[in-house]
Motif scaffolding. Sequence first.
Motif, short mmCIF file in Angstrom:
data_model
loop_
_atom_site.label_atom_id
_atom_site.label_comp_id
_atom_site.label_asym_id
_atom_site.label_seq_id
_atom_site.Cartn_x
_atom_site.Cartn_y
_atom_site.Cartn_z
N LEU A 1 0.82 -1.21 0.00
CA LEU A 1 0.00 0.00 0.00
C LEU A 1 0.86 1.26 0.00
N ARG A 2 1.91 1.23 0.81
CA ARG A 2 2.79 2.40 0.86
C ARG A 2 3.48 2.65 -0.48
N GLN A 3 3.91 1.57 -1.12
CA GLN A 3 4.55 1.71 -2.42
C GLN A 3 3.59 2.27 -3.46
N GLN A 4 2.34 1.84 -3.41
CA GLN A 4 1.34 2.36 -4.34
C GLN A 4 1.12 3.85 -4.13
N VAL A 5 1.06 4.25 -2.88
CA VAL A 5 0.86 5.68 -2.59
C VAL A 5 2.06 6.49 -3.08
N ALA A 6 3.27 6.00 -2.81
CA ALA A 6 4.48 6.74 -3.20
C ALA A 6 4.64 6.83 -4.71
N SER A 7 4.15 5.82 -5.43
CA SER A 7 4.33 5.81 -6.89
C SER A 7 3.20 6.48 -7.65
N GLU A 8 2.16 6.94 -6.93
CA GLU A 8 1.04 7.60 -7.61
C GLU A 8 1.50 8.95 -8.17
N GLU A 9 1.29 9.14 -9.46
CA GLU A 9 1.77 10.35 -10.13
C GLU A 9 0.82 11.53 -9.98
N ASP A 10 -0.48 11.25 -9.84
CA ASP A 10 -1.45 12.34 -9.70
C ASP A 10 -1.38 12.88 -8.28
N PRO A 11 -0.99 14.16 -8.10
CA PRO A 11 -0.84 14.71 -6.74
C PRO A 11 -2.16 14.76 -5.97
N ILE A 12 -3.27 14.96 -6.65
CA ILE A 12 -4.57 15.02 -5.97
C ILE A 12 -4.93 13.65 -5.40
N LEU A 13 -4.80 12.62 -6.25
CA LEU A 13 -5.12 11.28 -5.78
C LEU A 13 -4.14 10.83 -4.71
N ARG A 14 -2.87 11.20 -4.87
CA ARG A 14 -1.88 10.80 -3.87
C ARG A 14 -2.21 11.40 -2.50
N GLU B 1 -6.69 -1.02 -8.32
CA GLU B 1 -7.82 -0.84 -9.25
C GLU B 1 -8.24 0.63 -9.31
N LEU B 2 -8.29 1.27 -8.14
CA LEU B 2 -8.68 2.68 -8.08
C LEU B 2 -7.71 3.55 -8.88
N SER B 3 -6.41 3.31 -8.69
CA SER B 3 -5.40 4.10 -9.40
C SER B 3 -5.51 3.91 -10.91
N THR B 4 -5.75 2.67 -11.33
CA THR B 4 -5.86 2.39 -12.76
C THR B 4 -7.09 3.07 -13.36
N MET B 5 -8.23 2.98 -12.65
CA MET B 5 -9.46 3.60 -13.14
C MET B 5 -9.32 5.12 -13.19
N HIS B 6 -8.62 5.69 -12.21
CA HIS B 6 -8.43 7.14 -12.20
C HIS B 6 -7.58 7.58 -13.38
N ALA B 7 -6.54 6.81 -13.67
CA ALA B 7 -5.66 7.17 -14.79
C ALA B 7 -6.41 7.06 -16.12
N ALA B 8 -7.37 6.12 -16.18
CA ALA B 8 -8.11 5.91 -17.43
C ALA B 8 -9.22 6.94 -17.63
N ARG C 1 -14.56 6.60 -3.63
CA ARG C 1 -13.93 5.29 -3.49
C ARG C 1 -12.85 5.31 -2.40
N VAL C 2 -12.10 6.41 -2.33
CA VAL C 2 -11.10 6.53 -1.27
C VAL C 2 -11.78 6.53 0.10
N ARG C 3 -12.93 7.20 0.20
CA ARG C 3 -13.67 7.23 1.45
C ARG C 3 -14.09 5.82 1.87
N LEU C 4 -14.49 5.02 0.90
CA LEU C 4 -14.86 3.63 1.20
C LEU C 4 -13.66 2.85 1.73
N LEU C 5 -12.49 3.09 1.16
CA LEU C 5 -11.29 2.39 1.61
C LEU C 5 -10.95 2.77 3.06
N THR C 6 -11.02 4.05 3.37
CA THR C 6 -10.71 4.49 4.74
C THR C 6 -11.75 3.97 5.73
N GLU C 7 -13.00 3.90 5.30
CA GLU C 7 -14.04 3.34 6.17
C GLU C 7 -13.79 1.85 6.44
#
Length: 272
Positions: free
Chosen positions: A103-116, A221-228, A238-244
């Motif tokens: 999870l940490r690696q996915q967050v660090a590698s996310e290129e979109d600053p808003i999503l990150r 999946e979320l990161s891929t859908m956001h990029a697409a 979707r992020v809110r669902l993950l935190t919940e």
Amino acid sequence: MALRDHLTEPWGVLAAGLIGGLGGAVTAATVSAGVGIALGMGVAAAVYGLRVGLGVAFDRPSAPGAPDGPELLATPTRRLPEPPTGSPAELWLRRAEGAAGALRQQVASEEDPILRSQIDQVDEGAVSVLGDLRRFAGQVTLLADTAAWIDAPALHEEYEALTFALQTGPANLRDERQRGIQAVRDQLDSHQRLTEAQETLLVRMQAAVLGLEGLVVRLAELSTMHAASDVVGDTTSRVRLLTEDLDGLRSGLADAEALSRQVLAGEPPPGG
């Protein structure tokens, strides 16, 4: 309390002495004085170790002004033993560390600053869950070690022997043998409670780890859908669902710890 306080806590010392003395006296009366003394010392040591070990595992000092509650990381944790290599607790903990690292690696590698910035919350929640699971692994290990001090098979044999002696022996020893039977029964009950608490924590560890691993897939999946699609609003929900879901994992761990405390205290579970 500190470990020193648990070691010198008078009720623990008194309980160990009384139970050990009772077991030794009963055995001396039914077998021999030498065996009775040895058994009494062994029982006293086991009871004393059980009292100190569980006190250290489940007693967490409250911070000044902090409210009491079931939160797992509300106060500093005690030092607990590391789970042995290859044990169920160690295997689940390693998987949890792997999931949190992914999870940490996915967050660090996310290129979109808003999503990150949004999924940073998921990373923080995973770190909290991992901290809970590390303590659970230590508690499971301590419970297993403490249960191992109690020789359940030997106690079952002793229970059967005392029961047979009660039924066939002289009436003037009836009271002593009944007390001996109760002392053995109490130790067997303690062993059962320790085992049940250990299983309770292990099952909850398993559920939490599987939940973390599921979050890894969902975040990818979320990161891929956001990029697409680049649909920010959909990403936010979707992020809110993950935190919940992460909050739900921590709540489940807190419930499991509360249930294990009830088991160790000999209390019936809710609805039982």
